[in-house]
Write a protein that holds these residues in place. Structure first.
Motif, mmCIF file in Angstrom:
data_model
loop_
_atom_site.group_PDB
_atom_site.id
_atom_site.type_symbol
_atom_site.label_atom_id
_atom_site.label_comp_id
_atom_site.label_asym_id
_atom_site.label_seq_id
_atom_site.Cartn_x
_atom_site.Cartn_y
_atom_site.Cartn_z
ATOM 1 N N TYR A 192 0.843 -1.202 0.000
ATOM 2 C CA TYR A 192 0.000 0.000 0.000
ATOM 3 C C TYR A 192 0.876 1.248 0.000
ATOM 4 O O TYR A 192 1.964 1.255 0.579
ATOM 5 C CB TYR A 192 -0.845 -0.048 1.267
ATOM 6 C CG TYR A 192 -1.982 0.937 1.377
ATOM 7 C CD1 TYR A 192 -3.127 0.792 0.610
ATOM 8 C CD2 TYR A 192 -1.940 1.975 2.302
ATOM 9 C CE1 TYR A 192 -4.192 1.667 0.748
ATOM 10 C CE2 TYR A 192 -2.997 2.856 2.447
ATOM 11 C CZ TYR A 192 -4.125 2.696 1.664
ATOM 12 O OH TYR A 192 -5.192 3.564 1.814
ATOM 13 N N HIS A 196 -2.732 6.141 -0.867
ATOM 14 C CA HIS A 196 -3.869 5.289 -0.502
ATOM 15 C C HIS A 196 -4.325 4.435 -1.684
ATOM 16 O O HIS A 196 -5.514 4.305 -1.977
ATOM 17 C CB HIS A 196 -5.013 6.131 0.076
ATOM 18 C CG HIS A 196 -4.555 7.017 1.201
ATOM 19 N ND1 HIS A 196 -4.062 6.507 2.382
ATOM 20 C CD2 HIS A 196 -4.485 8.371 1.309
ATOM 21 C CE1 HIS A 196 -3.715 7.515 3.179
ATOM 22 N NE2 HIS A 196 -3.959 8.638 2.549
ATOM 23 N N LEU A 219 -9.939 -5.952 3.269
ATOM 24 C CA LEU A 219 -9.279 -4.675 2.973
ATOM 25 C C LEU A 219 -9.626 -3.635 4.029
ATOM 26 O O LEU A 219 -8.764 -2.840 4.446
ATOM 27 C CB LEU A 219 -9.681 -4.185 1.585
ATOM 28 C CG LEU A 219 -9.303 -5.080 0.402
ATOM 29 C CD1 LEU A 219 -9.765 -4.459 -0.906
ATOM 30 C CD2 LEU A 219 -7.802 -5.342 0.369
ATOM 31 N N ASP A 220 -10.859 -3.643 4.481
ATOM 32 C CA ASP A 220 -11.287 -2.676 5.498
ATOM 33 C C ASP A 220 -10.579 -2.897 6.824
ATOM 34 O O ASP A 220 -10.155 -1.933 7.481
ATOM 35 C CB ASP A 220 -12.806 -2.755 5.706
ATOM 36 C CG ASP A 220 -13.598 -2.171 4.552
ATOM 37 O OD1 ASP A 220 -13.006 -1.418 3.750
ATOM 38 O OD2 ASP A 220 -14.796 -2.497 4.434
ATOM 39 N N GLN A 223 -7.036 -1.489 6.888
ATOM 40 C CA GLN A 223 -6.821 -0.051 6.701
ATOM 41 C C GLN A 223 -6.186 0.645 7.904
ATOM 42 O O GLN A 223 -5.210 1.404 7.745
ATOM 43 C CB GLN A 223 -8.139 0.629 6.322
ATOM 44 C CG GLN A 223 -8.013 2.073 5.872
ATOM 45 C CD GLN A 223 -7.398 2.205 4.490
ATOM 46 O OE1 GLN A 223 -7.166 1.205 3.805
ATOM 47 N NE2 GLN A 223 -7.134 3.425 4.083
ATOM 48 N N LEU A 227 -2.422 2.531 7.667
ATOM 49 C CA LEU A 227 -2.257 3.956 7.963
ATOM 50 C C LEU A 227 -1.271 4.169 9.107
ATOM 51 O O LEU A 227 -0.481 5.125 9.097
ATOM 52 C CB LEU A 227 -3.614 4.576 8.290
ATOM 53 C CG LEU A 227 -4.639 4.606 7.157
ATOM 54 C CD1 LEU A 227 -5.957 5.199 7.637
ATOM 55 C CD2 LEU A 227 -4.109 5.394 5.962
#
Length: 241
Positions: A192, A196, A219-220, A223, A227
């Motif tokens: 990643y 984003h 994927l959620d 996240q 980050l």
């Protein structure tokens, strides 16, 4: 269903991560990265030549080499002296193309950067830790050439991090250690960028197939961890200062 995880983590939480820079005297850039009990030493060196097929094109190259030290796992593994295993080749190609994607190779000139990723201790996620630490080493090596006047500007256009996600006992989890990875029903590695966007999604149904919705859910859940890794990198190098 609840599962017990290392470091008392919730499903979406990643292991404690540290990035220690400048750990090698002779490397232009180096980073000792720890994802929990997975420890990888990443170093960057620059050579003033490129592969034969790039000569005369005024373009640079970035490549990687990956290895696990013999005592990095509970059972000693042999050094890959007489040829690399397929797994090692696949991982170092992943590291190389992940880093090339965030480089402006046209502004390298004819130089090659090699990222060496040596696994000192393995507990799952060695490829994701390698990518995350190798970017820091690459950044620092290129910055030293900028500061020496050998590059006009830093030829990096993005950060890059990587993280594993999967499903264990029916529960979606982020940043799998070995005890989870070895029994996971779904195993996935994500690369990643700080824009984003994804560079690579490697996903496998180890014991089950999975739906498009399950993919979105994976994927959620990744996240927040992705980050956090970008934030840790930027805190170290002030890339977006």
């Amino acid at each position: 269903m609840e599962i017990s995880r290392s470091f008392g983590r919730a499903p979406q939480e990643i292991r404690p991560v540290t990035l220690e820079r400048d750990v090698m005297k002779h490397a232009l850039g180096s980073c000792f990265v720890k994802f929990g009990d997975t420890h990888v030493l990443c170093s960057a060196t620059i050579d003033e030549h490129v592969p034969a097929w790039l000569k005369g094109k005024n373009q640079g190259w970035v490549t990687a080499e990956y290895a696990m030290l013999p005592a990095s796992t509970s059972v000693r593994s042999r050094r890959e002296i007489n040829g690399q295993k397929g797994r090692s080749q696949e991982i170092q190609r992943l590291i190389g193309r992940s880093l090339r994607t965030v480089c402006d190779l046209q502004h390298f000139g004819e130089i090659s950067v090699t990222l060496d990723c040596d696994v000192i201790q393995a507990d799952g996620g060695t490829r994701t830790a390698s990518i995350t630490g190798a970017w820091v080493a690459l950044h620092d090596a290129l910055m030293k050439w900028v500061e020496a006047g050998r590059l006009a500007r830093l030829p990096l256009n993005n950060q890059v991090v990587a993280l594993s996600v999967g499903m264990v006992d029916g529960v979606l989890v982020s940043d799998l250690d070995y005890s989870e990875d070895s029994v996971a029903e779904i195993d996935m590695n994500l690369v990643y960028t700080s824009k984003h966007e994804f560079i690579e999604i490697q996903g496998t149904g180890e014991r089950v197939s999975f739906s498009r919705q399950k993919l979105n859910d994976l994927l959620d859940i990744a996240q927040p961890g992705l980050l956090h890794l970008l934030e840790l990198q930027n805190k170290e190098v002030d890339f977006f200062d």
